[in-house]
Design a protein around this motif. Sequence first.
Motif, mmCIF file in Angstrom:
data_model
loop_
_atom_site.group_PDB
_atom_site.id
_atom_site.type_symbol
_atom_site.label_atom_id
_atom_site.label_comp_id
_atom_site.label_asym_id
_atom_site.label_seq_id
_atom_site.Cartn_x
_atom_site.Cartn_y
_atom_site.Cartn_z
ATOM 1 N N ALA A 32 0.868 -1.175 0.000
ATOM 2 C CA ALA A 32 0.000 0.000 0.000
ATOM 3 C C ALA A 32 0.902 1.222 0.000
ATOM 4 O O ALA A 32 2.078 1.142 0.383
ATOM 5 N N GLY A 33 0.393 2.347 -0.445
ATOM 6 C CA GLY A 33 1.188 3.566 -0.407
ATOM 7 C C GLY A 33 1.720 3.804 0.994
ATOM 8 O O GLY A 33 0.945 3.860 1.951
ATOM 9 N N GLN A 34 3.030 3.884 1.113
ATOM 10 C CA GLN A 34 3.646 4.089 2.417
ATOM 11 C C GLN A 34 3.683 5.577 2.725
ATOM 12 O O GLN A 34 4.243 6.368 1.972
ATOM 13 N N CYS A 35 3.048 5.922 3.829
ATOM 14 C CA CYS A 35 2.871 7.318 4.236
ATOM 15 C C CYS A 35 3.844 7.657 5.361
ATOM 16 O O CYS A 35 4.366 6.767 6.024
ATOM 17 N N PRO A 36 4.053 8.940 5.618
ATOM 18 C CA PRO A 36 4.980 9.347 6.676
ATOM 19 C C PRO A 36 4.318 9.337 8.054
ATOM 20 O O PRO A 36 4.335 10.317 8.794
ATOM 21 N N LEU A 37 3.718 8.194 8.391
ATOM 22 C CA LEU A 37 3.032 8.063 9.670
ATOM 23 C C LEU A 37 3.894 7.289 10.648
ATOM 24 O O LEU A 37 4.451 6.246 10.304
ATOM 25 N N GLU A 124 4.586 10.285 -0.312
ATOM 26 C CA GLU A 124 4.067 8.919 -0.223
ATOM 27 C C GLU A 124 4.825 8.068 -1.235
ATOM 28 O O GLU A 124 5.248 8.567 -2.279
ATOM 29 N N LEU A 125 4.957 6.777 -0.945
ATOM 30 C CA LEU A 125 5.714 5.872 -1.806
ATOM 31 C C LEU A 125 4.909 4.615 -2.090
ATOM 32 O O LEU A 125 4.432 3.942 -1.166
ATOM 33 N N ASP A 126 4.764 4.283 -3.373
ATOM 34 C CA ASP A 126 4.087 3.077 -3.841
ATOM 35 C C ASP A 126 5.164 2.115 -4.350
ATOM 36 O O ASP A 126 6.003 2.517 -5.170
ATOM 37 N N VAL A 127 5.140 0.864 -3.887
ATOM 38 C CA VAL A 127 6.221 -0.082 -4.187
ATOM 39 C C VAL A 127 5.663 -1.436 -4.613
ATOM 40 O O VAL A 127 4.703 -1.932 -4.022
#
Length: 132
Positions: A32-37, A124-127
């Motif tokens: 999933a899109g990795q968020c800065p949480l 955000e990062l999608d991988v």
Amino acid sequence: MIIERDNPAGLHSTPGYHHVTTVESRRLVFLAGQCPLAADGQVVPGGLGAQTDQIVANTLTALRSAGAAPEQVVRTVIYVASSVGEELAEVWARLNDSALAPAFSTASTLLGVAALGFPEQLVELDVTAALD
């Protein structure tokens, strides 16, 4: 598993990624899109640099949970809530100076966008990774 990365003749040179990634794999992992949480679900303070560092940490954790490593990433899409070229370049440089750097040698896209899902979220990062 076989991962081949190529920059075909006739296409522009890149700042580290490859235009074409070809994969023979038995298993794909989509994050999933990795968020800065942070673990408490809050966007980390500290601006673009701190948020980029948090998505690196979150992505590494997610990859490890699937038995994957940055070298097995075959596609990334980086979203930055900015239209300022210097800020997009800052994120690209910071990612390529991180422990996640091998992930960005593959097919990769960097986008400036109007907004992301959480208030104050800047990146955000999608991988996608390929495994045996």
